[in-house]
Structure formats: structure tokens, C-alpha cells
Design a protein around this motif. Structure first.
Motif, PDB file in Angstrom:
ATOM      1  N   ALA A   1     -18.614 -36.940  25.096  1.00 40.60           N
ATOM      2  CA  ALA A   1     -18.925 -36.877  26.527  1.00 40.60           C
ATOM      3  C   ALA A   1     -20.094 -37.801  26.864  1.00 40.60           C
ATOM      4  CB  ALA A   1     -19.235 -35.440  26.936  1.00 40.60           C
TER       5      ALA A   1
ATOM      6  N   VAL B   1     -18.447 -36.349  31.074  1.00 40.37           N
ATOM      7  CA  VAL B   1     -18.370 -34.892  30.927  1.00 40.37           C
ATOM      8  C   VAL B   1     -17.175 -34.354  31.721  1.00 40.37           C
ATOM      9  CG1 VAL B   1     -19.539 -32.712  31.455  1.00 40.37           C
ATOM     10  CG2 VAL B   1     -20.832 -34.621  30.489  1.00 40.37           C
TER      11      VAL B   1
ATOM     12  N   ILE C   1     -20.781 -31.560  21.095  1.00 37.59           N
ATOM     13  CA  ILE C   1     -21.336 -30.225  20.969  1.00 37.59           C
ATOM     14  C   ILE C   1     -20.453 -29.254  21.761  1.00 37.59           C
ATOM     15  CG2 ILE C   1     -23.670 -31.090  20.613  1.00 37.59           C
ATOM     16  CD1 ILE C   1     -24.310 -30.247  23.507  1.00 37.59           C
ATOM     17  N   GLY C   2     -20.629 -27.976  21.520  1.00 35.86           N
ATOM     18  CA  GLY C   2     -19.836 -26.989  22.249  1.00 35.86           C
ATOM     19  C   GLY C   2     -20.449 -25.609  22.130  1.00 35.86           C
ATOM     20  N   GLY C   3     -19.899 -24.703  22.905  1.00 33.58           N
ATOM     21  CA  GLY C   3     -20.319 -23.306  22.812  1.00 33.58           C
ATOM     22  C   GLY C   3     -19.482 -22.603  21.755  1.00 33.58           C
TER      23      GLY C   3
ATOM     24  N   VAL D   1     -12.731 -26.006  29.130  1.00 29.40           N
ATOM     25  CA  VAL D   1     -13.012 -25.350  30.412  1.00 29.40           C
ATOM     26  C   VAL D   1     -13.651 -26.372  31.354  1.00 29.40           C
ATOM     27  CG1 VAL D   1     -13.314 -23.036  29.419  1.00 29.40           C
ATOM     28  CG2 VAL D   1     -15.282 -24.563  29.568  1.00 29.40           C
TER      29      VAL D   1
ATOM     30  N   VAL E   1     -18.718 -24.207  32.455  1.00 32.03           N
ATOM     31  CA  VAL E   1     -19.346 -23.621  31.268  1.00 32.03           C
ATOM     32  C   VAL E   1     -19.448 -22.109  31.471  1.00 32.03           C
ATOM     33  CG1 VAL E   1     -21.462 -23.540  29.881  1.00 32.03           C
ATOM     34  CG2 VAL E   1     -20.674 -25.720  30.833  1.00 32.03           C
TER      35      VAL E   1
ATOM     36  N   ALA F   1     -15.524 -26.111  25.077  1.00 26.90           N
ATOM     37  CA  ALA F   1     -16.181 -27.342  25.483  1.00 26.90           C
ATOM     38  C   ALA F   1     -15.424 -27.851  26.707  1.00 26.90           C
ATOM     39  CB  ALA F   1     -16.179 -28.360  24.333  1.00 26.90           C
ATOM     40  N   MET F   2     -15.699 -29.082  27.130  1.00 33.87           N
ATOM     41  CA  MET F   2     -15.168 -29.493  28.431  1.00 33.87           C
ATOM     42  C   MET F   2     -14.283 -30.730  28.400  1.00 33.87           C
ATOM     43  SD  MET F   2     -18.646 -28.757  30.616  1.00 33.87           S
ATOM     44  CE  MET F   2     -17.909 -28.623  32.226  1.00 33.87           C
ATOM     45  N   GLU F   3     -14.015 -31.266  27.208  1.00 32.49           N
ATOM     46  CA  GLU F   3     -13.294 -32.543  27.177  1.00 32.49           C
ATOM     47  C   GLU F   3     -12.013 -32.563  26.345  1.00 32.49           C
ATOM     48  OE1 GLU F   3     -16.642 -32.377  26.298  1.00 32.49           O
ATOM     49  OE2 GLU F   3     -17.349 -32.863  28.326  1.00 32.49           O
TER      50      GLU F   3
ATOM     51  N   ARG G   1     -16.157 -29.837  17.072  1.00 29.58           N
ATOM     52  CA  ARG G   1     -17.312 -29.407  17.873  1.00 29.58           C
ATOM     53  C   ARG G   1     -18.401 -28.860  16.969  1.00 29.58           C
ATOM     54  NH1 ARG G   1     -17.437 -31.425  23.024  1.00 29.58           N
ATOM     55  NH2 ARG G   1     -15.293 -31.990  23.383  1.00 29.58           N
TER      56      ARG G   1
ATOM     57  N   SER H   1     -23.726 -25.735  19.704  1.00 29.65           N
ATOM     58  CA  SER H   1     -25.113 -25.882  20.188  1.00 29.65           C
ATOM     59  C   SER H   1     -25.637 -24.611  20.846  1.00 29.65           C
ATOM     60  CB  SER H   1     -25.183 -27.013  21.216  1.00 29.65           C
ATOM     61  OG  SER H   1     -24.219 -26.805  22.241  1.00 29.65           O
ATOM     62  N   ASN H   2     -24.699 -23.721  21.222  1.00 21.58           N
ATOM     63  CA  ASN H   2     -25.112 -22.516  21.977  1.00 21.58           C
ATOM     64  C   ASN H   2     -24.010 -21.472  21.874  1.00 21.58           C
ATOM     65  OD1 ASN H   2     -23.822 -24.685  23.888  1.00 21.58           O
ATOM     66  ND2 ASN H   2     -23.346 -22.701  24.812  1.00 21.58           N
TER      67      ASN H   2
ATOM     68  N   ARG I   1     -25.843 -17.287  30.428  1.00 21.07           N
ATOM     69  CA  ARG I   1     -26.515 -18.583  30.436  1.00 21.07           C
ATOM     70  C   ARG I   1     -27.958 -18.443  29.973  1.00 21.07           C
ATOM     71  NH1 ARG I   1     -28.590 -21.801  35.128  1.00 21.07           N
ATOM     72  NH2 ARG I   1     -28.671 -23.923  34.348  1.00 21.07           N
TER      73      ARG I   1
ATOM     74  N   ARG J   1     -30.544 -21.402  28.650  1.00 20.20           N
ATOM     75  CA  ARG J   1     -30.796 -22.766  28.186  1.00 20.20           C
ATOM     76  C   ARG J   1     -31.795 -22.788  27.031  1.00 20.20           C
ATOM     77  NH1 ARG J   1     -28.584 -27.226  30.906  1.00 20.20           N
ATOM     78  NH2 ARG J   1     -29.207 -28.189  28.978  1.00 20.20           N
TER      79      ARG J   1
ATOM     80  N   TRP K   1     -30.275 -22.987  23.516  1.00 22.22           N
ATOM     81  CA  TRP K   1     -29.488 -24.133  23.092  1.00 22.22           C
ATOM     82  C   TRP K   1     -30.190 -24.873  21.951  1.00 22.22           C
ATOM     83  CZ3 TRP K   1     -25.675 -27.121  26.459  1.00 22.22           C
ATOM     84  CH2 TRP K   1     -24.976 -26.243  27.293  1.00 22.22           C
TER      85      TRP K   1
HETATM   86  O1  LIG Z   1     -26.273 -24.553  32.040  1.00 24.35           O
HETATM   87  C1  LIG Z   1     -26.526 -25.580  32.698  1.00 24.35           C
HETATM   88  O2  LIG Z   1     -27.408 -25.685  33.520  1.00 24.35           O
HETATM   89  C2  LIG Z   1     -25.731 -26.808  32.423  1.00 24.35           C
HETATM   90  C3  LIG Z   1     -25.766 -27.840  33.334  1.00 24.35           C
HETATM   91  C4  LIG Z   1     -25.054 -28.981  33.077  1.00 24.35           C
HETATM   92  C5  LIG Z   1     -24.323 -29.115  31.938  1.00 24.35           C
HETATM   93  C6  LIG Z   1     -24.302 -28.074  31.060  1.00 24.35           C
HETATM   94  C7  LIG Z   1     -23.555 -28.173  29.850  1.00 24.35           C
HETATM   95  O3  LIG Z   1     -23.246 -27.195  29.233  1.00 24.35           O
HETATM   96  C8  LIG Z   1     -23.136 -29.502  29.332  1.00 24.35           C
HETATM   97  C9  LIG Z   1     -21.726 -29.455  28.877  1.00 24.35           C
HETATM   98  C10 LIG Z   1     -21.433 -30.519  27.854  1.00 24.35           C
HETATM   99  O4  LIG Z   1     -21.694 -30.019  26.566  1.00 24.35           O
HETATM  100  C11 LIG Z   1     -20.509 -29.441  26.020  1.00 24.35           C
HETATM  101  N1  LIG Z   1     -20.808 -28.001  25.900  1.00 24.35           N
HETATM  102  C12 LIG Z   1     -21.824 -27.537  25.162  1.00 24.35           C
HETATM  103  N2  LIG Z   1     -21.858 -26.214  25.182  1.00 24.35           N
HETATM  104  C13 LIG Z   1     -20.851 -25.803  25.979  1.00 24.35           C
HETATM  105  C14 LIG Z   1     -20.402 -24.521  26.383  1.00 24.35           C
HETATM  106  O5  LIG Z   1     -20.932 -23.467  26.009  1.00 24.35           O
HETATM  107  N3  LIG Z   1     -19.332 -24.484  27.202  1.00 24.35           N
HETATM  108  C15 LIG Z   1     -18.714 -25.615  27.601  1.00 24.35           C
HETATM  109  N4  LIG Z   1     -19.124 -26.858  27.237  1.00 24.35           N
HETATM  110  C16 LIG Z   1     -20.180 -26.951  26.431  1.00 24.35           C
HETATM  111  C17 LIG Z   1     -19.368 -29.812  26.960  1.00 24.35           C
HETATM  112  O6  LIG Z   1     -18.276 -30.319  26.247  1.00 24.35           O
HETATM  113  C18 LIG Z   1     -19.972 -30.844  27.886  1.00 24.35           C
HETATM  114  O7  LIG Z   1     -19.784 -32.135  27.405  1.00 24.35           O
HETATM  115  C19 LIG Z   1     -24.986 -26.899  31.296  1.00 24.35           C
END
Ligand SMILES: O=C(O)c1cccc(C(=O)CC[C@H]2O[C@@H](n3cnc4c(=O)[nH]cnc43)[C@H](O)[C@@H]2O)c1
Length: 274
Positions: free
Chosen positions: A8, A64, A95-97, A185, A188, A209-211, A230, A233-234, A239, A241, A244
Motif C-alpha cells: 500500500a 491504500v 502490514i495488517g490486523g 475490508v 479498518v 487488511a485493505m488491499e 501480512r 501490526s495490530n 481502535r 493506535r 500498533w
Molecule cells: O485508525 C486510524 O486512525 C487509521 C487511519 C488511517 C489508516 C489506518 C490504517 O489502519 C491504515 C491501513 C493500512 O494498513 C493496513 N492495515 C494495518 N492494520 C490493519 C487493520 O487492522 N485492518 C485493516 N487494515 C490494516 C491496510 O492494509 C492499509 O494499507 C488507521
């Protein structure tokens, strides 16, 4: 063997590159080039001494979310095909959850299923109770939505892509990654209730994750096998932060790519027996 790795953000791309670009006697060469719709950082490993295919990885920080990931991956795939150098495999990496307790922070998850979790329709009908509201007449107040129908059950598209089994098995063995579903998804997860709901619908899910699904859709349109890896990272859930561990996850991603290079080098892309 030509590999496209879509992350991403640049920090994830650089973590992948770090597996190959550490100075040493036989370090990889690095270069950058631009194709319409994508900027690629190329890492070319020295050809294996015992013969065999040279491993060339094009690293793409594609944005992203599933839409950006699909658009940038498709651009890179199309450019490579038009240049007569098509990719053999595409990897969605980052990274991912992690769903707890199965995928702790710092662990690696390798997808044997890449599933989009929120592509479909909300419904007030619960599974097996379709028409219940109709039986008692029109509800006077709107009911909260409590069901989800995947797009496939609406008669459209797909919700899951499956990476080649042989490759998943070998990479799992060398990296020590946990193997399971990785959900894509667009939002997040930020509550325990949503985490529980996702796991109820996808009991094999280890990470979100998102991609991944966007990358997989592009790869599938080009007939190219796809992987998703993945580094957690969390935790998936409320939520927080402060919880993370992005640095730890990026280091795990670097470690994983260092180990999976020999597997990719020796993999025969024509062996797609699942
Ligand atoms: O919580 C927030 O404020 C927030 C604001 C903007 C972006 C995020 C992200 O979680 C970045 C998503 C980014 O990282 C990957 N990712 C990492 N952890 C997760 C997760 O728990 N769920 C979904 N995606 C996650 C994702 O692939 C994006 O590239 C948070």
C-alpha cells in the motif's frame, strides 16, 4: 521468474526491498522505472549459481484500499505484458490486523484464501429467517441491519481468490507464517463487535487488511497467480493506535521476503496443481 509485489505505502515497499538490498558480496541490483499508472522499484537478484531462472521483483507502492491496489496492480500487469515481460506471480504484501489470539502482533500470516469481507448487501433478514418481517407485516420502525449477503449470492462476481496450494505450503514452511484466510475490508475494524462478526462469518480468518482482494482481482484478470502476506501490526478490534507495532511488523515483512526468495526462484509457474 518475474514477480510483482504490491504494497500500500512506500514504507512497506521499502521493507520488502530491504530483504534484498543489504550490501554484500552478491547483493541485488536496484533500479526504478515508471509505467503508465505505476512507479516500480526493480530488484534483480544475481542469477542462481547452479543455473535456473533469475529472480526479478518489481515493487509497487500502489495505494491504500482495494480500489487503488487493483488499479495500480492492473496498470503494472498490463505494461509488463505489452513489454513482452509478463509477471509469473503477484504478491500483495504489507502490514495488517491480526485476529486474536490466533495471529499475534509481530506474527506473519500467509493467505490460502483472499476474501473480500464487505462486498455485498446488508439485510435485516437473519440467515434462515428470510421473510420473517414480511410474515408479521411491515415493521413500524426500521430494524437495525443484522445480516450480510455476499455479492456472489446476489449473482455477481467473486469474493474469494485462492493462491496456489504448492506455493502456499512451501512459503509457510520456510517463513513460519500462519496460514489462513486474509480478509480485505474497506473500513479498518474498530470494535470488538465487528471483529466477532467478521470471525463468525469467516471462521478461518487470521488477518484483515485493505488491499489483497484488489490485487487478486487484477492478477486474476491477467491469469496470473496471486499471494498475500501480512505482518501483523495490530490486533483486529477496538481502535487503539498506541497498540500498533508498525516497526516490528515491517521488520517481520523484511524477514519473510528474505526467506521466500529461494522458494520463488525454484517455483515452476506452470505447476499450478492445487
Ligand atoms: O485508525 C486510524 O486512525 C487509521 C487511519 C488511517 C489508516 C489506518 C490504517 O489502519 C491504515 C491501513 C493500512 O494498513 C493496513 N492495515 C494495518 N492494520 C490493519 C487493520 O487492522 N485492518 C485493516 N487494515 C490494516 C491496510 O492494509 C492499509 O494499507 C488507521
Amino acid at each position: 521468474m518475474r514477480v510483482l509485489v504490491t504494497t500500500a505505502v512506500p514504507a512497506e515497499r521499502d521493507a520488502v526491498a530491504a530483504a534484498f538490498t543489504a550490501p554484500g558480496p552478491a547483493s541485488a541490483s536496484a533500479s526504478a522505472h515508471t509505467v503508465p499508472g505505476a512507479v516500480l522499484s526493480r530488484v534483480a537478484l544475481p542469477a542462481p549459481s547452479g543455473g535456473g531462472d533469475q529472480l526479478v521483483l518489481d515493487l509497487l507502492a500502489g495505494g491504500v484500499g482495494p480500489a487503488a491496489a487493483a488499479a495500480s496492480t492492473a496498470a503494472a500487469l498490463t505494461a509488463a505484458t505489452l513489454n513482452g515481460e509478463p509477471y509469473d506471480v503477484v504478491v500483495s504484501a504489507g502490514i495488517g490486523g491480526g485476529f486474536q489470539p490466533d495471529a499475534p502482533v509481530g506474527s506473519l500470516v500467509l493467505a490460502d484464501e483472499i476474501t473480500v469481507a464487505d462486498l455485498g448487501a446488508e439485510t435485516t433478514e437473519t440467515a434462515g429467517a428470510a421473510g420473517a418481517a414480511g410474515a408479521t407485516g411491515t415493521p413500524e420502525v426500521p430494524e437495525p441491519a443484522h445480516g450480510f449477503i455476499p455479492v456472489t449470492e446476489l449473482g455477481f462476481g467473486t469474493v474469494t481468490h485462492r493462491p496456489p496450494n504448492s506455493l502456499v505450503r512451501e512459503i509457510t514452511a520456510v517463513t513460519g507464517a500462519r496460514q489462513g484466510s486474509v480478509l480485505t475490508v474497506s473500513t479498518v475494524t474498530g470494535s470488538a463487535a465487528r471483529a466477532v462478526e467478521l470471525r463468525r462469518r469467516h471462521p478461518r480468518a487470521l488477518a484483515e487488511a485493505m488491499e489483497g482482494f484488489g490485487v487478486a482481482e487484477a492478477a486474476s484478470a491477467h491469469g496470473v497467480p496471486v499471494l498475500e502476506i501480512r505482518a501483523v501490526s495490530n490486533p483486529v478490534g477496538p481502535r487503539d493506535r498506541a497498540a500498533w507495532r508498525i516497526g516490528e511488523a515491517l521488520a517481520a515483512l523484511t524477514g519473510a521476503f528474505g526467506k521466500l526468495a529461494p522458494v520463488l526462484e525454484s517455483w515452476n509457474p506452470h505447476d499450478l496443481t492445487h
